[in-house]
Design a protein around this motif. Structure first.
Motif, PDB file in Angstrom:
ATOM      1  N   SER A  82       0.832  -1.212   0.000  1.00  0.00           N
ATOM      2  CA  SER A  82       0.000   0.000   0.000  1.00  0.00           C
ATOM      3  C   SER A  82       0.863   1.257   0.000  1.00  0.00           C
ATOM      4  N   ALA A 118       2.054   1.631  -3.551  1.00  0.00           N
ATOM      5  CA  ALA A 118       0.962   2.099  -4.404  1.00  0.00           C
ATOM      6  C   ALA A 118       0.743   3.599  -4.235  1.00  0.00           C
ATOM      7  N   ALA A 119       0.868   4.089  -3.012  1.00  0.00           N
ATOM      8  CA  ALA A 119       0.714   5.527  -2.777  1.00  0.00           C
ATOM      9  C   ALA A 119       1.823   6.309  -3.463  1.00  0.00           C
ATOM     10  N   ASP A 144       3.334   5.292  -6.195  1.00  0.00           N
ATOM     11  CA  ASP A 144       2.952   5.236  -7.604  1.00  0.00           C
ATOM     12  C   ASP A 144       1.953   6.336  -7.933  1.00  0.00           C
ATOM     13  N   GLY A 145       1.111   6.666  -6.934  1.00  0.00           N
ATOM     14  CA  GLY A 145       0.102   7.701  -7.145  1.00  0.00           C
ATOM     15  C   GLY A 145       0.641   9.110  -7.092  1.00  0.00           C
ATOM     16  N   HIS A 183       2.891  10.444  -4.547  1.00  0.00           N
ATOM     17  CA  HIS A 183       3.362  10.954  -3.257  1.00  0.00           C
ATOM     18  C   HIS A 183       4.858  10.661  -3.088  1.00  0.00           C
ATOM     19  N   VAL A 234      -1.287   6.150   4.697  1.00  0.00           N
ATOM     20  CA  VAL A 234      -2.114   5.003   4.337  1.00  0.00           C
ATOM     21  C   VAL A 234      -2.538   4.340   5.645  1.00  0.00           C
ATOM     22  N   ASP A 236     -12.130   7.300  -8.630  1.00  0.00           N
ATOM     23  CA  ASP A 236     -11.242   8.163  -7.838  1.00  0.00           C
ATOM     24  C   ASP A 236     -11.903   8.585  -6.532  1.00  0.00           C
ATOM     25  N   ALA A 292     -11.910   5.593  -4.150  1.00  0.00           N
ATOM     26  CA  ALA A 292     -10.550   5.372  -3.646  1.00  0.00           C
ATOM     27  C   ALA A 292     -10.202   6.380  -2.556  1.00  0.00           C
ATOM     28  N   GLN A 293     -10.584   7.629  -2.760  1.00  0.00           N
ATOM     29  CA  GLN A 293     -10.325   8.656  -1.740  1.00  0.00           C
ATOM     30  C   GLN A 293     -11.105   8.347  -0.465  1.00  0.00           C
ATOM     31  N   ASP A 316      -5.066   3.655  -2.952  1.00  0.00           N
ATOM     32  CA  ASP A 316      -4.686   4.135  -4.268  1.00  0.00           C
ATOM     33  C   ASP A 316      -5.778   3.783  -5.282  1.00  0.00           C
ATOM     34  N   ARG A 321      -6.279   0.365  -6.812  1.00  0.00           N
ATOM     35  CA  ARG A 321      -6.848  -0.734  -6.045  1.00  0.00           C
ATOM     36  C   ARG A 321      -8.369  -0.682  -5.996  1.00  0.00           C
TER      37      ARG A 321
END
Length: 399
Positions: free
Chosen positions: A125, A128-129, A131-132, A134, A210, A350, A353-354, A359, A362
């Protein structure tokens, strides 16, 4: 990304030493190896980890390097394992570990080896964050106790808002240039911090979070040592499935996944009638074994009249955090002959996910029709199904 992990095993364990423990906690035997190796065994299962830097106390790095070499051979580690010498403070040990990273390393996980139960899904996780987009991400869990700031005379100075408070954990993930810059500035200004996220905050950069894990405890006190001699908390996978239906009719403007849908369609509902978020809430409750949305938010209760479904999902997520559920994926399907949802799908994904604090990669959102069959095919209503997967700590592991 080229991701390395810095595993900190340079602490002196003063609190445990004061209680009579002769061996530093990071070297205590656990599962046939020193405790610090437990985290390495977990991280090596994450495909994107490219290598490790182990940081040992001053004067023990040479012995530590021999131990790492033996353990790597024993466990058939294929990744490079480097060793650095720790400093007098935690931040000095991290600084020395950063100096050992190869030049092509772009991102780093900094982890306290005294937290041996951090899971592979938690690490995934964090990645993945990043990758987003951050550059600094840490795991955090809601605070269960009421926290008060105490004045020097022992009286209460302030009660802090618990809803805004989080307990932070490791591993913490960073873009290497950002963390190097933060360390350089803090050394220049002689700033002392307790974790690397505090350094990044100190130089004015944002740190994302996360959901952490209740079982990701830090071995600090003699009581914590019981975690090493009894069955340690092991997260197990769980799946929840949700289904919801609403008929079209004059009541509430159509909203799906928290996104208002253009047009004249309305749904009959007690709440705001968001069929997708209702299915999602049921799927989350399924993961937890906590019944369904009707049990928690009855449709005859005036308190929930026209309430936003996102609020209901947030209430369920609060239960999920208390029950130590880490959400790994959500697969959502909307079934309706009308409206057409292709232009809304990304926004719905989106927003969900938020809401879940995961992310967007997922969360999957699909929309389909029933080719004119049934009540949805005849445009009498809309339905949705949701499948949520997660990892959960055994009951009582958070205590």
């Amino acid at each position: 990304m080229s991701v390395w992990a810095i595993l900190l095993a340079a602490g002196q364990g003063s609190r445990l030493a004061a209680s009579g423990l002769a061996t530093k906690k990071q070297f205590l035997p656990y599962e046939g190896a020193p405790l610090f190796w437990k985290s390495a065994r977990t991280m090596v299962r994450v495909p994107r980890i490219a290598g490790f830097v182990f940081v040992f106390p001053e004067g023990e790095a040479e012995d530590g390097a021999r131990t790492v070499k033996e353990l790597a051979a024993q466990d058939d580690f294929s990744l490079p394992c480097l060793v650095a010498t720790g400093g007098p403070r935690r931040q000095d040990s991290v600084h020395n570990g950063l100096a050992m990273l190869p030049k092509d390393c772009t991102h780093v996980l900094v982890h306290d080896s005294a937290r041996p139960f951090a899971s592979a899904p938690l690490i995934a996780s964090l990645l993945a964050a990043m990758d987003g987009g951050h550059d600094a991400v840490i795991p955090a869990i809601p605070v269960a106790d009421t926290i008060k700031r105490v004045a020097e005379d022992g009286t209460i100075a302030e009660t802090l808002p618990r809803a805004e408070l989080r307990a932070c954990q490791t591993p913490q993930a960073f873009a290497v240039p950002l963390l190097q810059r933060a360390h350089a500035i803090c050394r220049e200004k002689s700033l002392a911090v307790t974790d690397d996220a505090s350094m990044v905050e100190a130089i004015g950069e944002r740190v994302a979070t996360v959901p952490g894990e209740a079982g990701n405890i830090k071995i600090t006190t003699p009581e914590d040592l019981r975690m090493l001699t009894t069955n340690a908390p092991v997260a197990y996978p769980c799946v929840g499935w949700g289904y919801d239906v609403h008929k079209y009719g004059p009541s509430r403007p159509l909203k799906i996944g928290g996104i208002p849908i253009d047009g004249d369609l309305q749904v009959v509902a007690h709440s705001d009638g968001d069929v997708l978020l209702h299915a999602l809430a049921d799927a989350l409750l399924g993961c937890l074994g906590k019944g369904d949305i009707g049990q928690h938010f009855p449709d005859n209760d005036p308190a929930f009249d026209n309430i936003e479904s996102a609020v209901l999902v947030t209430e369920v997520l609060d239960i999920a955090h208390r029950e130590a559920l880490t959400i790994t994926h959500a697969d959502l399907t909307i079934i309706a002959q009308t409206p057409k949802l292709s232009t809304y799908r990304r926004r719905i994904r989106d927003n969900v996910a938020q809401l879940l604090r995961v992310d967007p990669a997922r969360v999957n959102v699909k929309a389909t029709t029933e080719e004119g069959l049934g009540f949805t095919g005849k445009k009498h209503g809309i339905k949705a199904v949701a499948c949520v997967t997660g990892m959960r700590q055994p009951q009582g592991a958070e205590n």
